[in-house]
Design an enzyme around this catalytic site. Structure first.
Site, PDB file in Angstrom:
ATOM      1  N   LYS A 263      62.832 -20.700 -32.955  1.00 15.10           N
ATOM      2  CA  LYS A 263      63.555 -19.828 -32.040  1.00 15.10           C
ATOM      3  C   LYS A 263      62.932 -19.873 -30.649  1.00 15.10           C
ATOM      4  O   LYS A 263      61.760 -20.220 -30.491  1.00 15.10           O
ATOM      5  CB  LYS A 263      63.497 -18.380 -32.545  1.00 15.10           C
ATOM      6  CG  LYS A 263      64.192 -18.115 -33.861  1.00 15.10           C
ATOM      7  CD  LYS A 263      63.985 -16.667 -34.277  1.00 15.10           C
ATOM      8  CE  LYS A 263      64.650 -16.364 -35.604  1.00 15.10           C
ATOM      9  NZ  LYS A 263      66.129 -16.365 -35.508  1.00 15.10           N
ATOM     10  N   ARG A 337      70.038 -16.922 -45.872  1.00 15.62           N
ATOM     11  CA  ARG A 337      71.049 -17.189 -46.908  1.00 15.62           C
ATOM     12  C   ARG A 337      70.457 -18.005 -48.060  1.00 15.62           C
ATOM     13  O   ARG A 337      70.927 -17.912 -49.193  1.00 15.62           O
ATOM     14  CB  ARG A 337      72.258 -17.882 -46.290  1.00 15.62           C
ATOM     15  CG  ARG A 337      72.013 -19.249 -45.722  1.00 15.62           C
ATOM     16  CD  ARG A 337      73.030 -19.646 -44.676  1.00 15.62           C
ATOM     17  NE  ARG A 337      72.872 -18.856 -43.453  1.00 15.62           N
ATOM     18  CZ  ARG A 337      73.647 -19.006 -42.374  1.00 15.62           C
ATOM     19  NH1 ARG A 337      74.641 -19.887 -42.386  1.00 15.62           N
ATOM     20  NH2 ARG A 337      73.441 -18.272 -41.295  1.00 15.62           N
TER      21      ARG A 337
END
EC number: 3.4.11.1
Length: 485
Positions: A263, A337
């Site tokens: 990030k 996920r």
């Protein structure tokens, strides 16, 4: 929080609760009208007016708290009233809050919600500040608060439930606010184990057990960190007989750098809160156990840290999930996920629940779609979705349903595996939900994307914390309204 019976005074301001904060003495009802007239107080919801008097008995501060139109109060308005009242306490040692409205009886659960709003507003996370109240102008001590209401019996009974829910919200807030150097997967699991004191059965699976179960998706995320993963299973048995359980699953990425797909540095510190789903599930289990909920409930949380070291998974890697389905890792920052894929399959396969609800700070895309006032709701079951929506409206933890469909499902098909973990920029929150749907079979299921609401959401009358505890009150309401026998 104490409750005391209080009848209707002879003179009252029709759209206000009254908060006399004093050393000694109680102000007469006529003072209330005078304060309202002088201050131009309209009684609008959450607005306040105050006066300070010196009497022979001591110093008295009287605060009026607006309740708006009594007939229109709903949702979380009573919590807002309680939070607004608490904001005016200051350094008072003893506080009496009188709840009464003209031609309206305040029910016990409404009075309890006012008290709950005060408890939630009182929360602050300052354990790492070495200089606290002195520099912030905050109270140096906790005030003793008495709530005066006509029906004290029902108010006390309702607050026993509300207090347990408050404990769950506060636990969720504490977990999300905690820095990641203090709270890793192991430490989080240890916090969950403390629920055993309330009667929750807690089982912690370590790396060896996860490998044996074949949780390649979860382990793939964890392999870049020196901190070992954990899967925590919490069981509350409150229903009679062998009633099938209801299940809640939480994403618990204790810190998310993004992994190899790292990030940007800006605001990365907020990723200590990427376990907001797991925190909410843990807080919910505390609330259910604390109020002795008459339901069988399962809470499962997958705990990992996503770091970019030499052993981290790479874009292009293919992992095999516990379900046997293979996943191509396109983006290592779409890691939540993967954790949920194994946690969902494990929960469904082991417990055969009536339904599964998962919570996750899953996508930034849901914040683009909905902002920070609604969490995203996805479901394969209309009845469950409607029940969740209604619970959100009742508690003020609001949800908005977003679509699922075969068109979106095709977007996560992979050339090299059964599926890929990222479908690109468009419809990001939807394709993430489609990914999760592949791991629940035919079981009724809902996914709550709480990325915009679990942390950093706008402050309100009963939450001034960076971590909101979103989901605890919502799901407790769902359980109470729909699933307790």
């Amino acid at each position: 929080m104490k409750y005391r019976k209080r009848g209707w005074p002879s003179c009252w301001w029709p759209r206000a609760a009254v908060l006399p904060m004093r050393r000694q003495g109680v102000g007469g009802a006529e003072k209330i009208v005078r304060i309202a007239d002088i201050s131009g107080f309209t009684g609008a919801l959450g607005k306040t007016a105050e006066a300070i008097e010196t009497t022979p008995a001591g110093v008295e501060k009287i605060v009026l708290v607006g309740v708006g139109e009594p007939g229109k109060l709903g949702n979380d308005d009573w919590l807002k009233i309680g939070g607004a009242a608490f904001s005016q306490i200051g350094n008072a040692e003893r506080v009496t809050l009188t709840l009464a409205l003209p031609e309206t009886t305040i029910a016990g659960d409404e009075a309890a919600d006012v008290a709950l709003g005060m408890v939630l507003r009182s929360y602050k996370f300052d354990r790492y500040k070495t200089r606290k109240s002195e520099e912030n102008g905050e109270p140096k001590h906790a005030a003793k608060i008495t709530v005066c209401v006509a029906d004290t019996h029902s108010a006390r009974k309702a607050f026993e439930v509300a207090e347990a829910v408050a404990d769950g919200v506060i636990q969720a807030r504490n977990l999300v606010n905690e820095p990641a150097n203090i709270l890793g997967p192991v430490e989080f699991a240890e916090e969950a184990e403390k629920l055993e004191k309330l009667g929750v059965k807690v089982e912690v699976l370590g790396e060896k057990e996860l490998k044996k179960l074949g949780m390649g998706a979860l382990l793939g995320v964890a392999q870049g960190s020196v901190r070992p993963p954990r899967l925590v299973v919490m069981e509350w048995h409150g229903a009679k007989g062998k009633e099938k359980p209801i299940a809640f699953v939480g994403k618990g990425v204790v810190f998310d750098t993004g992994g190899i797909s790292i990030k940007p540095a800006a605001n990365m510190e907020d990723m200590k809160g990427d376990m907001g789903g797991a925190a909410a599930v843990t807080g919910l289990m505390r609330a259910l156990a604390g109020r002795k909920a008459k339901v069988n409930a399962i809470g499962v949380i997958g705990l990992v840290e996503n770091m970019p070291d030499g052993n981290a998974q790479r874009p292009g890697d293919i992992v095999t999930s516990m379900s046997g389905q293979t996943i191509e890792v396109i983006n290592t920052d779409a890691e939540g996920r993967l954790v949920l894929a194994d946690a969902l399959h494990y929960t469904n396969d082991r417990f055969k629940p009536r339904f599964i609800i998962n919570l996750a700070t899953l996508t930034g895309a849901v914040m683009v779609a909905l902002g920070q006032y609604h969490a995203g709701l996805f479901s394969n079951d209309d009845e469950l979705a409607d029940q969740l929506y209604d619970a959100g409206q009742s508690t003020g933890e609001k949800l908005w349903r977003l679509p699922l469909g075969t068109e979106y499902d095709k977007m996560i098909d992979s050339k090299f595996a059964d599926m890929k973990n990222s479908a690109g920029r468009y419809g990001g929150s939807i394709t993430a939900a489609q990914f999760l749907k592949r791991f629940v079979g035919e079981t009724p299921w809902a996914h709550l994307d709480v990325a915009g609401t679990a942390m950093g959401s706008p402050a309100n009358e009963y939450n001034q914390s960076w971590a909101s505890g979103f989901g605890v009150r919502l799901l407790d309401r769902l359980v109470r309204d729909q699933f307790e026998s």
